[in-house]
Design a protein around this motif. Structure first.
Motif, PDB file in Angstrom:
ATOM      1  N   MET A   1       0.821  -1.406  -0.035  1.00  0.00           N
ATOM      2  CA  MET A   1      -0.102   0.351  -0.165  1.00  0.00           C
ATOM      3  C   MET A   1       0.766   1.007   0.024  1.00  0.00           C
ATOM      4  O   MET A   1       0.543   2.098  -0.869  1.00  0.00           O
ATOM      5  CB  MET A   1      -0.696  -0.156   1.035  1.00  0.00           C
ATOM      6  CG  MET A   1      -1.830   0.858   1.160  1.00  0.00           C
ATOM      7  SD  MET A   1      -3.047   1.142  -0.011  1.00  0.00           S
ATOM      8  CE  MET A   1      -3.948  -0.602   0.313  1.00  0.00           C
ATOM      9  N   GLN A   2       2.021   1.318   0.261  1.00  0.00           N
ATOM     10  CA  GLN A   2       2.856   2.650   0.943  1.00  0.00           C
ATOM     11  C   GLN A   2       3.256   3.000  -0.908  1.00  0.00           C
ATOM     12  O   GLN A   2       3.676   4.005  -0.971  1.00  0.00           O
ATOM     13  CB  GLN A   2       3.705   1.883   1.778  1.00  0.00           C
ATOM     14  CG  GLN A   2       4.648   3.384   1.986  1.00  0.00           C
ATOM     15  CD  GLN A   2       4.174   3.399   2.898  1.00  0.00           C
ATOM     16  OE1 GLN A   2       3.009   3.247   3.912  1.00  0.00           O
ATOM     17  NE2 GLN A   2       4.370   4.995   3.881  1.00  0.00           N
ATOM     18  N   ALA A   3       3.914   1.737  -1.563  1.00  0.00           N
ATOM     19  CA  ALA A   3       4.224   2.066  -3.052  1.00  0.00           C
ATOM     20  C   ALA A   3       3.125   2.768  -4.000  1.00  0.00           C
ATOM     21  O   ALA A   3       4.107   3.556  -4.437  1.00  0.00           O
ATOM     22  CB  ALA A   3       4.803   0.787  -3.854  1.00  0.00           C
ATOM     23  N   LEU A   4       1.804   2.343  -3.460  1.00  0.00           N
ATOM     24  CA  LEU A   4       1.086   3.278  -4.066  1.00  0.00           C
ATOM     25  C   LEU A   4       0.980   4.138  -4.414  1.00  0.00           C
ATOM     26  O   LEU A   4       0.504   5.296  -4.868  1.00  0.00           O
ATOM     27  CB  LEU A   4      -0.102   2.630  -4.122  1.00  0.00           C
ATOM     28  CG  LEU A   4      -1.610   3.097  -5.314  1.00  0.00           C
ATOM     29  CD1 LEU A   4      -1.694   2.855  -5.988  1.00  0.00           C
ATOM     30  CD2 LEU A   4      -3.055   2.113  -4.637  1.00  0.00           C
ATOM     31  N   LYS A   5       0.685   3.923  -2.810  1.00  0.00           N
ATOM     32  CA  LYS A   5       0.622   6.231  -1.699  1.00  0.00           C
ATOM     33  C   LYS A   5       1.310   6.631  -2.779  1.00  0.00           C
ATOM     34  O   LYS A   5       1.709   8.255  -3.164  1.00  0.00           O
ATOM     35  CB  LYS A   5       0.981   5.747  -0.758  1.00  0.00           C
ATOM     36  CG  LYS A   5       1.116   7.242   0.109  1.00  0.00           C
ATOM     37  CD  LYS A   5       0.960   7.314   1.991  1.00  0.00           C
ATOM     38  CE  LYS A   5       1.121   8.250   2.608  1.00  0.00           C
ATOM     39  NZ  LYS A   5       1.692   8.248   3.856  1.00  0.00           N
ATOM     40  N   TYR A   6       3.101   6.592  -2.344  1.00  0.00           N
ATOM     41  CA  TYR A   6       3.882   7.445  -3.755  1.00  0.00           C
ATOM     42  C   TYR A   6       4.032   8.006  -5.264  1.00  0.00           C
ATOM     43  O   TYR A   6       4.598   8.465  -5.378  1.00  0.00           O
ATOM     44  CB  TYR A   6       5.614   6.444  -3.562  1.00  0.00           C
ATOM     45  CG  TYR A   6       5.333   6.348  -2.095  1.00  0.00           C
ATOM     46  CD1 TYR A   6       5.940   7.380  -1.274  1.00  0.00           C
ATOM     47  CD2 TYR A   6       6.437   6.038  -0.752  1.00  0.00           C
ATOM     48  CE1 TYR A   6       6.068   7.463  -0.028  1.00  0.00           C
ATOM     49  CE2 TYR A   6       6.981   5.234   0.127  1.00  0.00           C
ATOM     50  CZ  TYR A   6       6.872   6.709   0.935  1.00  0.00           C
ATOM     51  OH  TYR A   6       7.395   6.443   2.519  1.00  0.00           O
ATOM     52  N   VAL A   7       3.335   6.312  -5.733  1.00  0.00           N
ATOM     53  CA  VAL A   7       3.268   6.364  -7.254  1.00  0.00           C
ATOM     54  C   VAL A   7       2.042   7.659  -7.327  1.00  0.00           C
ATOM     55  O   VAL A   7       2.191   8.195  -8.275  1.00  0.00           O
ATOM     56  CB  VAL A   7       2.717   5.254  -7.490  1.00  0.00           C
ATOM     57  CG1 VAL A   7       1.518   5.308  -8.829  1.00  0.00           C
ATOM     58  CG2 VAL A   7       3.869   4.076  -7.643  1.00  0.00           C
ATOM     59  N   LEU A   8       0.906   7.365  -6.130  1.00  0.00           N
ATOM     60  CA  LEU A   8       0.377   8.902  -6.322  1.00  0.00           C
ATOM     61  C   LEU A   8       0.428   9.952  -6.343  1.00  0.00           C
ATOM     62  O   LEU A   8       0.281  11.151  -6.798  1.00  0.00           O
ATOM     63  CB  LEU A   8      -1.101   8.444  -5.641  1.00  0.00           C
ATOM     64  CG  LEU A   8      -2.139   7.255  -5.691  1.00  0.00           C
ATOM     65  CD1 LEU A   8      -2.869   6.838  -4.638  1.00  0.00           C
ATOM     66  CD2 LEU A   8      -2.327   7.076  -6.651  1.00  0.00           C
ATOM     67  N   TYR A   9       1.841   9.956  -5.276  1.00  0.00           N
ATOM     68  CA  TYR A   9       2.196  11.890  -4.858  1.00  0.00           C
ATOM     69  C   TYR A   9       2.714  11.430  -6.128  1.00  0.00           C
ATOM     70  O   TYR A   9       2.946  13.108  -6.325  1.00  0.00           O
ATOM     71  CB  TYR A   9       3.276  11.427  -3.547  1.00  0.00           C
ATOM     72  CG  TYR A   9       2.417  11.227  -2.277  1.00  0.00           C
ATOM     73  CD1 TYR A   9       1.470  11.872  -2.536  1.00  0.00           C
ATOM     74  CD2 TYR A   9       2.529  10.757  -1.786  1.00  0.00           C
ATOM     75  CE1 TYR A   9       1.094  12.131  -0.453  1.00  0.00           C
ATOM     76  CE2 TYR A   9       2.625  10.608  -0.065  1.00  0.00           C
ATOM     77  CZ  TYR A   9       0.973  11.770   0.324  1.00  0.00           C
ATOM     78  OH  TYR A   9       0.542  11.582   1.371  1.00  0.00           O
ATOM     79  N   GLY A  10       3.675  11.428  -6.923  1.00  0.00           N
ATOM     80  CA  GLY A  10       4.492  11.388  -7.943  1.00  0.00           C
ATOM     81  C   GLY A  10       3.545  11.926  -8.852  1.00  0.00           C
ATOM     82  O   GLY A  10       3.638  12.282 -10.394  1.00  0.00           O
ATOM     83  N   ILE A  11       2.366  11.154  -9.477  1.00  0.00           N
ATOM     84  CA  ILE A  11       1.113  11.678  -9.925  1.00  0.00           C
ATOM     85  C   ILE A  11       0.821  13.410 -10.049  1.00  0.00           C
ATOM     86  O   ILE A  11       0.253  13.906 -10.394  1.00  0.00           O
ATOM     87  CB  ILE A  11      -0.136  10.983  -9.803  1.00  0.00           C
ATOM     88  CG1 ILE A  11       0.221   9.476 -10.679  1.00  0.00           C
ATOM     89  CG2 ILE A  11      -1.329  11.294 -10.831  1.00  0.00           C
ATOM     90  CD1 ILE A  11      -0.430   8.225 -11.314  1.00  0.00           C
ATOM     91  N   VAL A  12       0.015  13.385  -8.443  1.00  0.00           N
ATOM     92  CA  VAL A  12      -0.109  14.439  -8.576  1.00  0.00           C
ATOM     93  C   VAL A  12       1.431  15.445  -8.592  1.00  0.00           C
ATOM     94  O   VAL A  12       1.071  17.024  -9.610  1.00  0.00           O
ATOM     95  CB  VAL A  12       0.656  15.017  -6.465  1.00  0.00           C
ATOM     96  CG1 VAL A  12      -0.001  15.991  -6.302  1.00  0.00           C
ATOM     97  CG2 VAL A  12      -1.140  13.883  -6.104  1.00  0.00           C
ATOM     98  N   ALA A  13       1.797  16.055  -8.555  1.00  0.00           N
ATOM     99  CA  ALA A  13       3.567  16.436  -8.915  1.00  0.00           C
ATOM    100  C   ALA A  13       3.674  16.878  -9.929  1.00  0.00           C
ATOM    101  O   ALA A  13       3.680  17.750 -10.462  1.00  0.00           O
ATOM    102  CB  ALA A  13       4.613  15.604  -7.851  1.00  0.00           C
TER     103      ALA A  13
END
Length: 83
Positions: A1-13
């Motif tokens: 779940m932590q990896a998905l969170k970082y992917v979504l942060y990357g998408i936001v940026a």
């Protein structure tokens, strides 16, 4: 779940950067001093066919990027990622 969170942060940026670029590429909609006095010609050929031009594509891309940013941030703020 932590990896998905970082992917979504990357998408936001990435989406925020794209949104800034799209907004800065658009032309202003003001008509200078004529806009202050209310003399706006809104029924021109250009205004009626704006959706088929590059400016129309920029507007559509801006809307899509803004909605995507809103959705991803809403997903990140769910209780699924806060724990």
């Amino acid at each position: 779940m932590q990896a998905l969170k970082y992917v979504l942060y990357g998408i936001v940026a990435l989406d925020a950067i794209i949104l800034c670029v799209l907004i800065l590429m658009q032309q202003g909609k003001s008509n200078g001093l004529a806009g202050l006095s209310g003399q706006v010609d809104s029924d021109t050929y250009w205004s009626k066919n704006r959706g088929k031009s590059a400016e129309g594509a920029l507007e559509k891309g801006t809307r899509i990027a803004a909605v995507l940013l809103f959705i991803v941030i809403a997903v990140l703020n769910t209780t699924l990622f806060h724990g």
